[in-house]
Write a protein that holds these residues in place. Structure first.
Motif, PDB file in Angstrom:
ATOM      1  N   ARG A 172       0.840  -1.204   0.000  1.00  0.00           N
ATOM      2  CA  ARG A 172       0.000   0.000   0.000  1.00  0.00           C
ATOM      3  C   ARG A 172       0.873   1.252   0.000  1.00  0.00           C
ATOM      4  NH1 ARG A 172      -2.614  -3.220   3.846  1.00  0.00           N
ATOM      5  NH2 ARG A 172      -1.917  -1.922   5.599  1.00  0.00           N
ATOM      6  N   SER A 173       0.312   2.345  -0.474  1.00  0.00           N
ATOM      7  CA  SER A 173       1.023   3.620  -0.478  1.00  0.00           C
ATOM      8  C   SER A 173       0.961   4.243   0.916  1.00  0.00           C
ATOM      9  CB  SER A 173       0.386   4.574  -1.488  1.00  0.00           C
ATOM     10  OG  SER A 173      -0.938   4.905  -1.079  1.00  0.00           O
ATOM     11  N   ILE A 174       1.744   5.312   1.124  1.00  0.00           N
ATOM     12  CA  ILE A 174       1.710   5.992   2.416  1.00  0.00           C
ATOM     13  C   ILE A 174       0.321   6.584   2.666  1.00  0.00           C
ATOM     14  CG2 ILE A 174       2.537   8.032   3.654  1.00  0.00           C
ATOM     15  CD1 ILE A 174       5.320   7.457   2.669  1.00  0.00           C
ATOM     16  N   GLY A 175      -0.253   7.230   1.648  1.00  0.00           N
ATOM     17  CA  GLY A 175      -1.582   7.821   1.809  1.00  0.00           C
ATOM     18  C   GLY A 175      -2.638   6.785   2.151  1.00  0.00           C
ATOM     19  N   ARG A 176      -2.634   5.657   1.440  1.00  0.00           N
ATOM     20  CA  ARG A 176      -3.604   4.596   1.697  1.00  0.00           C
ATOM     21  C   ARG A 176      -3.409   4.011   3.096  1.00  0.00           C
ATOM     22  NH1 ARG A 176      -8.401   3.686   0.400  1.00  0.00           N
ATOM     23  NH2 ARG A 176      -8.512   3.588   2.674  1.00  0.00           N
ATOM     24  N   THR A 177      -2.149   3.867   3.497  1.00  0.00           N
ATOM     25  CA  THR A 177      -1.851   3.322   4.822  1.00  0.00           C
ATOM     26  C   THR A 177      -2.358   4.257   5.917  1.00  0.00           C
ATOM     27  OG1 THR A 177       0.111   2.148   4.015  1.00  0.00           O
ATOM     28  CG2 THR A 177       0.000   2.591   6.373  1.00  0.00           C
ATOM     29  N   LEU A 178      -2.163   5.557   5.740  1.00  0.00           N
ATOM     30  CA  LEU A 178      -2.639   6.517   6.740  1.00  0.00           C
ATOM     31  C   LEU A 178      -4.157   6.454   6.882  1.00  0.00           C
ATOM     32  CD1 LEU A 178      -0.376   9.624   5.942  1.00  0.00           C
ATOM     33  CD2 LEU A 178      -0.219   8.076   7.910  1.00  0.00           C
ATOM     34  N   GLN A 179      -4.841   6.270   5.786  1.00  0.00           N
ATOM     35  CA  GLN A 179      -6.302   6.147   5.852  1.00  0.00           C
ATOM     36  C   GLN A 179      -6.705   4.846   6.551  1.00  0.00           C
ATOM     37  OE1 GLN A 179      -8.578   7.301   2.227  1.00  0.00           O
ATOM     38  NE2 GLN A 179      -6.582   7.904   1.386  1.00  0.00           N
ATOM     39  N   ASP A 180      -5.980   3.782   6.277  1.00  0.00           N
ATOM     40  CA  ASP A 180      -6.273   2.512   6.949  1.00  0.00           C
ATOM     41  C   ASP A 180      -6.060   2.627   8.458  1.00  0.00           C
ATOM     42  OD1 ASP A 180      -6.841   1.389   4.509  1.00  0.00           O
ATOM     43  OD2 ASP A 180      -4.882   0.412   4.283  1.00  0.00           O
ATOM     44  N   LEU A 181      -5.172   3.540   8.850  1.00  0.00           N
ATOM     45  CA  LEU A 181      -4.866   3.709  10.275  1.00  0.00           C
ATOM     46  C   LEU A 181      -5.770   4.741  10.956  1.00  0.00           C
ATOM     47  CD1 LEU A 181      -0.957   3.587  10.063  1.00  0.00           C
ATOM     48  CD2 LEU A 181      -2.485   1.825  10.983  1.00  0.00           C
ATOM     49  N   GLY A 182      -6.729   5.280  10.222  1.00  0.00           N
ATOM     50  CA  GLY A 182      -7.726   6.137  10.867  1.00  0.00           C
ATOM     51  C   GLY A 182      -7.873   7.538  10.332  1.00  0.00           C
ATOM     52  N   LEU A 183      -7.005   7.977   9.419  1.00  0.00           N
ATOM     53  CA  LEU A 183      -7.124   9.332   8.882  1.00  0.00           C
ATOM     54  C   LEU A 183      -8.115   9.359   7.724  1.00  0.00           C
ATOM     55  CD1 LEU A 183      -4.570   9.749  10.595  1.00  0.00           C
ATOM     56  CD2 LEU A 183      -3.655  11.170   8.742  1.00  0.00           C
ATOM     57  N   SER A 184      -8.723  10.517   7.547  1.00  0.00           N
ATOM     58  CA  SER A 184      -9.569  10.700   6.376  1.00  0.00           C
ATOM     59  C   SER A 184      -8.668  10.936   5.169  1.00  0.00           C
ATOM     60  CB  SER A 184     -10.499  11.896   6.572  1.00  0.00           C
ATOM     61  OG  SER A 184      -9.738  13.102   6.639  1.00  0.00           O
ATOM     62  N   ASP A 185      -9.258  10.936   4.014  1.00  0.00           N
ATOM     63  CA  ASP A 185      -8.476  11.166   2.799  1.00  0.00           C
ATOM     64  C   ASP A 185      -7.813  12.546   2.850  1.00  0.00           C
ATOM     65  OD1 ASP A 185      -7.686  10.570  -0.008  1.00  0.00           O
ATOM     66  OD2 ASP A 185      -9.011  12.260  -0.449  1.00  0.00           O
ATOM     67  N   ARG A 186      -8.558  13.555   3.298  1.00  0.00           N
ATOM     68  CA  ARG A 186      -8.010  14.912   3.371  1.00  0.00           C
ATOM     69  C   ARG A 186      -6.894  14.996   4.406  1.00  0.00           C
ATOM     70  NH1 ARG A 186      -8.759  19.082   6.642  1.00  0.00           N
ATOM     71  NH2 ARG A 186     -10.440  18.017   7.755  1.00  0.00           N
ATOM     72  N   GLN A 187      -7.094  14.391   5.567  1.00  0.00           N
ATOM     73  CA  GLN A 187      -6.074  14.414   6.613  1.00  0.00           C
ATOM     74  C   GLN A 187      -4.790  13.709   6.153  1.00  0.00           C
ATOM     75  OE1 GLN A 187      -8.491  12.539   9.660  1.00  0.00           O
ATOM     76  NE2 GLN A 187      -8.508  14.437  10.896  1.00  0.00           N
ATOM     77  N   ALA A 188      -4.958  12.607   5.466  1.00  0.00           N
ATOM     78  CA  ALA A 188      -3.794  11.861   4.983  1.00  0.00           C
ATOM     79  C   ALA A 188      -2.996  12.700   3.985  1.00  0.00           C
ATOM     80  CB  ALA A 188      -4.245  10.556   4.341  1.00  0.00           C
ATOM     81  N   LYS A 189      -3.699  13.368   3.086  1.00  0.00           N
ATOM     82  CA  LYS A 189      -3.011  14.195   2.094  1.00  0.00           C
ATOM     83  C   LYS A 189      -2.287  15.365   2.751  1.00  0.00           C
ATOM     84  CE  LYS A 189      -6.006  13.129  -1.849  1.00  0.00           C
ATOM     85  NZ  LYS A 189      -7.039  13.654  -2.794  1.00  0.00           N
ATOM     86  N   GLU A 190      -2.939  16.003   3.727  1.00  0.00           N
ATOM     87  CA  GLU A 190      -2.318  17.142   4.402  1.00  0.00           C
ATOM     88  C   GLU A 190      -1.086  16.712   5.199  1.00  0.00           C
ATOM     89  OE1 GLU A 190      -5.389  18.864   6.763  1.00  0.00           O
ATOM     90  OE2 GLU A 190      -6.324  19.939   5.073  1.00  0.00           O
ATOM     91  N   ALA A 191      -1.186  15.589   5.908  1.00  0.00           N
ATOM     92  CA  ALA A 191      -0.055  15.097   6.700  1.00  0.00           C
ATOM     93  C   ALA A 191       1.112  14.728   5.792  1.00  0.00           C
ATOM     94  CB  ALA A 191      -0.492  13.891   7.521  1.00  0.00           C
ATOM     95  N   LYS A 192       0.809  14.094   4.701  1.00  0.00           N
ATOM     96  CA  LYS A 192       1.846  13.681   3.756  1.00  0.00           C
ATOM     97  C   LYS A 192       2.516  14.910   3.128  1.00  0.00           C
ATOM     98  CE  LYS A 192       2.403  10.500  -0.176  1.00  0.00           C
ATOM     99  NZ  LYS A 192       2.725  11.424  -1.262  1.00  0.00           N
ATOM    100  N   LYS A 193       1.724  15.898   2.772  1.00  0.00           N
ATOM    101  CA  LYS A 193       2.261  17.112   2.156  1.00  0.00           C
ATOM    102  C   LYS A 193       3.163  17.871   3.126  1.00  0.00           C
ATOM    103  CE  LYS A 193       0.799  21.321  -0.250  1.00  0.00           C
ATOM    104  NZ  LYS A 193      -0.371  22.119  -0.734  1.00  0.00           N
ATOM    105  N   ALA A 194       2.762  17.925   4.392  1.00  0.00           N
ATOM    106  CA  ALA A 194       3.551  18.638   5.404  1.00  0.00           C
ATOM    107  C   ALA A 194       4.917  17.973   5.594  1.00  0.00           C
ATOM    108  CB  ALA A 194       2.790  18.672   6.722  1.00  0.00           C
ATOM    109  N   VAL A 195       4.937  16.652   5.636  1.00  0.00           N
ATOM    110  CA  VAL A 195       6.199  15.923   5.828  1.00  0.00           C
ATOM    111  C   VAL A 195       7.097  16.071   4.604  1.00  0.00           C
ATOM    112  CG1 VAL A 195       7.174  13.605   5.984  1.00  0.00           C
ATOM    113  CG2 VAL A 195       5.362  14.294   7.544  1.00  0.00           C
ATOM    114  N   GLU A 196       6.524  16.031   3.433  1.00  0.00           N
ATOM    115  CA  GLU A 196       7.324  16.206   2.214  1.00  0.00           C
ATOM    116  C   GLU A 196       8.018  17.570   2.222  1.00  0.00           C
ATOM    117  OE1 GLU A 196       4.460  15.607  -0.839  1.00  0.00           O
ATOM    118  OE2 GLU A 196       4.698  13.410  -0.877  1.00  0.00           O
ATOM    119  N   GLN A 197       7.324  18.578   2.716  1.00  0.00           N
ATOM    120  CA  GLN A 197       7.921  19.910   2.784  1.00  0.00           C
ATOM    121  C   GLN A 197       9.047  19.945   3.823  1.00  0.00           C
ATOM    122  OE1 GLN A 197       7.188  22.610   0.713  1.00  0.00           O
ATOM    123  NE2 GLN A 197       9.070  23.372   1.690  1.00  0.00           N
ATOM    124  N   GLU A 198       8.842  19.282   4.948  1.00  0.00           N
ATOM    125  CA  GLU A 198       9.882  19.228   5.981  1.00  0.00           C
ATOM    126  C   GLU A 198      11.157  18.572   5.443  1.00  0.00           C
ATOM    127  OE1 GLU A 198       8.911  18.373  10.238  1.00  0.00           O
ATOM    128  OE2 GLU A 198       6.965  17.810   9.398  1.00  0.00           O
TER     129      GLU A 198
END
Length: 206
Positions: A172-198
């Motif tokens: 699974r991708s990071i985004g799909r995994t985050l959703q499987d762990l309880g995040l919504s699609d929007r939350q997963a995208k925002e969290a992933k985007k923030a880390v990529e910037q870091e």
């Protein structure tokens, strides 16, 4: 010659003829018996199978059948063994290549380890351990999983570096995994985007 003398001569003559006839008959009987015996012996020797032919043929066929199965079994085992060996070598090769790229990243971008609040040696050791379970894991995904776990675990206890790595190992991708762990699609995208910037900012550090 008187009567008694003639009588004795006649009896003697008859006995002599009887003895001759008896002796001749016995001789002929022995001759036929020997011939018959020899005939049967010769016939028995010629008509039967040569000594050991039946047994040898049976053993030969059994050996050929057994050898066929044995050779096939050995060939299959060898193929399987070679397959496992080749697969293991390929996993080791990919893992080694990924680890080398990680070394290059850590050398060229020391800010990555600082952003994750660790040092280069610890980060490399953790990545090497993760590669043992998933040789396809890239260093970038390992860094992202580590940072996502740090950022999200306090709000989402299910989200840790190891749980994200497990999702990646399953395909699974990071985004799909985050959703499987309880995040919504929007939350997963925002969290992933923030880390990529870091991580992008960390690579700019000296």
């Amino acid at each position: 010659m008187n009567f008694i003398s003639r009588y004795v001569l006649c009896v003697g003559f008859v006995l002599a003829i009887s003895a001759f006839v008896t002796t001749s008959g016995l001789a002929q009987g022995h001759g036929h018996g020997g011939g018959g015996g020899n005939g049967r012996g010769a016939s028995g020797g010629m008509g039967g199978p040569p000594s050991g032919v039946g047994v040898d043929r049976g053993l030969g066929n059994a050996s050929e059948r057994s050898s066929g199965r044995s050779d096939s079994g050995l060939g299959t085992a060898s193929d399987r063994s070679n397959g496992r060996s080749n697969s293991g070598l390929e996993r080791a090769r990919i893992s080694s290549q990924n680890l080398k790229r990680a070394d290059d990243d850590l050398r060229d971008h020391p800010g990555i380890a600082k952003t994750l609040h660790t040092n280069a040696n610890s980060l490399r050791a953790g990545y090497q351990t993760a590669l043992a379970a998933n040789p396809q894991l890239t260093f970038g995904n390992y860094v992202a999983a580590t940072r996502l776990g740090q950022n999200l675990h306090s709000r989402f206890p299910n989200i840790t570096r190891d749980s994200i790595l497990a999702g990646l190992a399953s395909g699974r991708s990071i985004g799909r995994t985050l959703q499987d762990l309880g995040l919504s699609d929007r939350q997963a995208k925002e969290a992933k985007k923030a880390v990529e910037q870091e991580i992008k900012d960390a690579k700019k550090m000296d």
